[in-house]
Scaffold this motif. Sequence first.
Motif, short mmCIF file in Angstrom:
data_model
loop_
_atom_site.label_atom_id
_atom_site.label_comp_id
_atom_site.label_asym_id
_atom_site.label_seq_id
_atom_site.Cartn_x
_atom_site.Cartn_y
_atom_site.Cartn_z
N ALA A 176 -41.24 45.84 -7.65
CA ALA A 176 -41.07 47.27 -7.66
C ALA A 176 -40.03 47.51 -8.71
CB ALA A 176 -40.20 47.56 -6.18
N ALA A 177 -40.35 48.59 -9.48
CA ALA A 177 -39.70 49.15 -10.56
C ALA A 177 -38.41 49.96 -10.20
CB ALA A 177 -40.46 49.87 -11.63
N LYS A 178 -37.53 49.31 -9.58
CA LYS A 178 -36.29 50.16 -9.17
C LYS A 178 -35.60 50.61 -10.38
CE LYS A 178 -35.64 47.99 -4.64
NZ LYS A 178 -34.79 47.21 -3.67
N ALA A 179 -34.99 51.64 -10.30
CA ALA A 179 -34.24 52.43 -11.31
C ALA A 179 -32.92 51.45 -11.71
CB ALA A 179 -33.66 53.78 -11.24
N GLY A 180 -33.22 51.09 -13.05
CA GLY A 180 -31.99 50.26 -13.58
C GLY A 180 -32.30 48.77 -13.33
N ALA A 181 -33.55 48.51 -12.75
CA ALA A 181 -33.66 46.84 -12.74
C ALA A 181 -34.36 46.22 -14.01
CB ALA A 181 -34.98 46.68 -11.46
N LYS A 182 -34.07 45.14 -14.08
CA LYS A 182 -34.56 44.48 -15.63
C LYS A 182 -35.43 43.30 -15.29
CE LYS A 182 -32.92 41.58 -19.25
NZ LYS A 182 -31.55 41.15 -19.90
N PHE A 183 -36.62 43.42 -16.05
CA PHE A 183 -37.80 42.41 -15.98
C PHE A 183 -37.83 41.79 -17.11
CE2 PHE A 183 -41.97 40.75 -16.35
CZ PHE A 183 -42.23 40.26 -14.95
N LEU A 184 -37.81 40.12 -17.21
CA LEU A 184 -37.92 39.43 -18.29
C LEU A 184 -39.12 38.78 -18.12
CD1 LEU A 184 -37.11 38.10 -21.14
CD2 LEU A 184 -35.70 36.50 -19.59
N ALA A 185 -40.44 39.19 -18.99
CA ALA A 185 -41.53 38.28 -19.10
C ALA A 185 -41.09 36.90 -19.59
CB ALA A 185 -42.62 39.09 -19.95
N THR A 186 -41.31 35.93 -18.99
CA THR A 186 -41.05 34.43 -19.50
C THR A 186 -41.92 34.04 -20.31
OG1 THR A 186 -42.37 33.66 -17.52
CG2 THR A 186 -39.84 34.03 -17.18
N ASP A 187 -43.17 34.64 -20.44
CA ASP A 187 -44.46 34.17 -21.51
C ASP A 187 -44.43 34.79 -22.72
OD1 ASP A 187 -45.25 36.47 -20.02
OD2 ASP A 187 -47.37 35.85 -20.09
N ASN B 168 -41.23 39.90 -23.65
CA ASN B 168 -40.67 41.26 -23.45
C ASN B 168 -40.02 41.57 -22.50
OD1 ASN B 168 -42.50 41.84 -25.45
ND2 ASN B 168 -44.37 42.06 -24.04
N VAL B 169 -38.72 42.43 -22.69
CA VAL B 169 -37.75 43.07 -21.70
C VAL B 169 -38.22 44.19 -21.24
CG1 VAL B 169 -35.29 43.45 -21.42
CG2 VAL B 169 -36.08 41.47 -22.74
N TYR B 170 -38.26 44.63 -20.01
CA TYR B 170 -38.58 45.78 -19.52
C TYR B 170 -37.32 46.30 -18.44
CZ TYR B 170 -43.30 44.28 -20.67
OH TYR B 170 -44.39 43.91 -21.13
N LEU B 171 -37.32 47.69 -18.35
CA LEU B 171 -36.38 48.38 -17.45
C LEU B 171 -37.11 49.37 -16.40
CD1 LEU B 171 -33.10 49.50 -19.55
CD2 LEU B 171 -33.32 47.67 -17.87
N GLY B 172 -36.74 48.99 -15.26
CA GLY B 172 -37.35 50.25 -13.92
C GLY B 172 -36.77 51.65 -14.35
N ASP B 173 -37.47 52.55 -13.92
CA ASP B 173 -37.30 53.67 -14.01
C ASP B 173 -37.27 54.59 -12.54
OD1 ASP B 173 -39.69 54.51 -13.63
OD2 ASP B 173 -40.12 55.51 -15.79
N GLY B 174 -37.87 53.56 -11.61
CA GLY B 174 -38.04 54.18 -10.24
C GLY B 174 -39.38 54.36 -9.86
N GLY B 175 -40.21 54.10 -11.00
CA GLY B 175 -41.53 54.41 -10.50
C GLY B 175 -42.42 53.41 -11.42
N SER B 176 -41.88 53.15 -12.46
CA SER B 176 -42.85 52.22 -13.58
C SER B 176 -41.76 51.23 -14.28
CB SER B 176 -43.55 52.98 -14.69
OG SER B 176 -42.77 54.01 -15.43
N TRP B 177 -42.04 50.35 -14.94
CA TRP B 177 -41.57 49.39 -15.99
C TRP B 177 -41.77 49.93 -17.36
CZ3 TRP B 177 -38.14 46.37 -13.97
CH2 TRP B 177 -38.38 45.57 -12.61
N SER B 178 -40.68 50.41 -18.20
CA SER B 178 -40.72 50.78 -19.55
C SER B 178 -40.10 49.57 -20.45
CB SER B 178 -39.79 52.03 -19.72
OG SER B 178 -40.15 53.04 -18.83
N GLN B 179 -40.85 49.16 -21.53
CA GLN B 179 -40.48 48.13 -22.23
C GLN B 179 -39.15 48.72 -23.11
OE1 GLN B 179 -43.54 46.23 -24.68
NE2 GLN B 179 -42.19 44.96 -25.54
N LEU B 180 -38.16 47.71 -23.23
CA LEU B 180 -36.96 47.99 -23.84
C LEU B 180 -36.99 47.13 -25.20
CD1 LEU B 180 -34.13 49.23 -23.72
CD2 LEU B 180 -33.29 47.23 -22.71
#
Length: 443
Positions: free
Chosen positions: A45-56, A59-71
Amino acid sequence: MTDNHQYETPAEGTLDWDEPLNRNFERIDTDVEIRDTDASRSNYAAKAGAKFLATDTGNVYLGDGGSWSQLGTIGSGGSSGDGSGDGVFSLLLAGNVVAIGKNNTSPRAVDPAGTDTPIQDALDIVAAAGGGEVRLPTGVVEETGPIRPYEETQILGLGVEISKVAITDRDADGILFDRDSGVSRVRLDGFALNGPAGTGPTGVAIHHTNRDTQDLFVGRLLFWGWNNSVYRVDEGVGPFQCRHEQITIYECDAGDQDGLFEFRSWYGPANWFGTIAAYPSATVTGNNTTVFFSRGGTQTVDYLTMGGSAGIAIDQTWDSVVEFGNVHWEPTTNPTNPPAIVRLRGHGTAVIDSVKHVTGVADYVYELGYDDYNGRGPGRKLLGPYIELGAAADIAENVVNLSYPVDPAEPSLYQGSPDDVSVTHNQGSTGGLRALGTAGTGF
């Protein structure tokens, strides 16, 4: 409370201890970085402010409440602080305001913990470097205010629920256009601009006070906590060719002002707004808030939608030229019933495509009246159809209130039935207003 994240720590013997712990788990689900392969990102879930790190891929992404945006991407340059995207993103992830100047060889970091004016400091840096961008990190950046942009500068956030600017001085405006040379080609996008809130008056969120602002571009902004207008053009100032894509207003009280949006000047052409979504409150003044007031210049608004304590939606006076597409009126907390949803006075041209009414009570939908400011009656108004939706919407009197005769040399038209028009003045018919139902009737 814990020191860094303010997680709740129930004391020994606390009843219902599961409630604070569940709140902690909900926050932890956002605060803790998610790590997985890039292809697995959609599983989270792309919760607002959540951070996702793609280990492969890094890429670093931030959630905006609906989708992941690449930072950005973590790589060899990620912490170098050089001019690469990785350097900028590393600085942002560390909580810095980042200045990217045209003539600078690398981005410059401004630590909000070390200054009361981090955004203005960053603007000063990019202005000295020939213009450029100021990037905002996640979270809240406190600024004394006001923020005074220079020509060819931009303030860019990561989203209105992700990057937030909090003005701390109650008397300060948020963003102030007051430079003696005027300001051109400024961009504001992707952040919330929060006022000091509370029970006292505040400054104005965006304020044009000196010379003319040209080619201002506003993308998506959110205003919260302003006990004043949120957008004001002072008399004698004429911003022109300014575009505003989406502005959302929550918990702002302009009940003792002319409006949330105030164009007090008599000039300023070609200013456009895409969507204005206004949900004011009446907690400070106890009054309805007029949403859009215009005395002069030219303003086009595609969609004006409102709730909360929105009273009069549009108040036009003098010779302003206004055009509104869909007006959606849905107040829920009005202290009083406004005299009209749309109030048009004076001889300035006005085009209202339609008014949709969902909740709340007003005396009339439209009022065509006398303008005390320049001593003229109404003229050159085009009134679109009125659409009432739902049992919670009510008009106490009629659709159109003709409270002053319309100049027949500057006729006005209403796209509706003659029965919708009430003539409340006693100066006789001029035929200047024509209701187009049944092929037209003059009043």
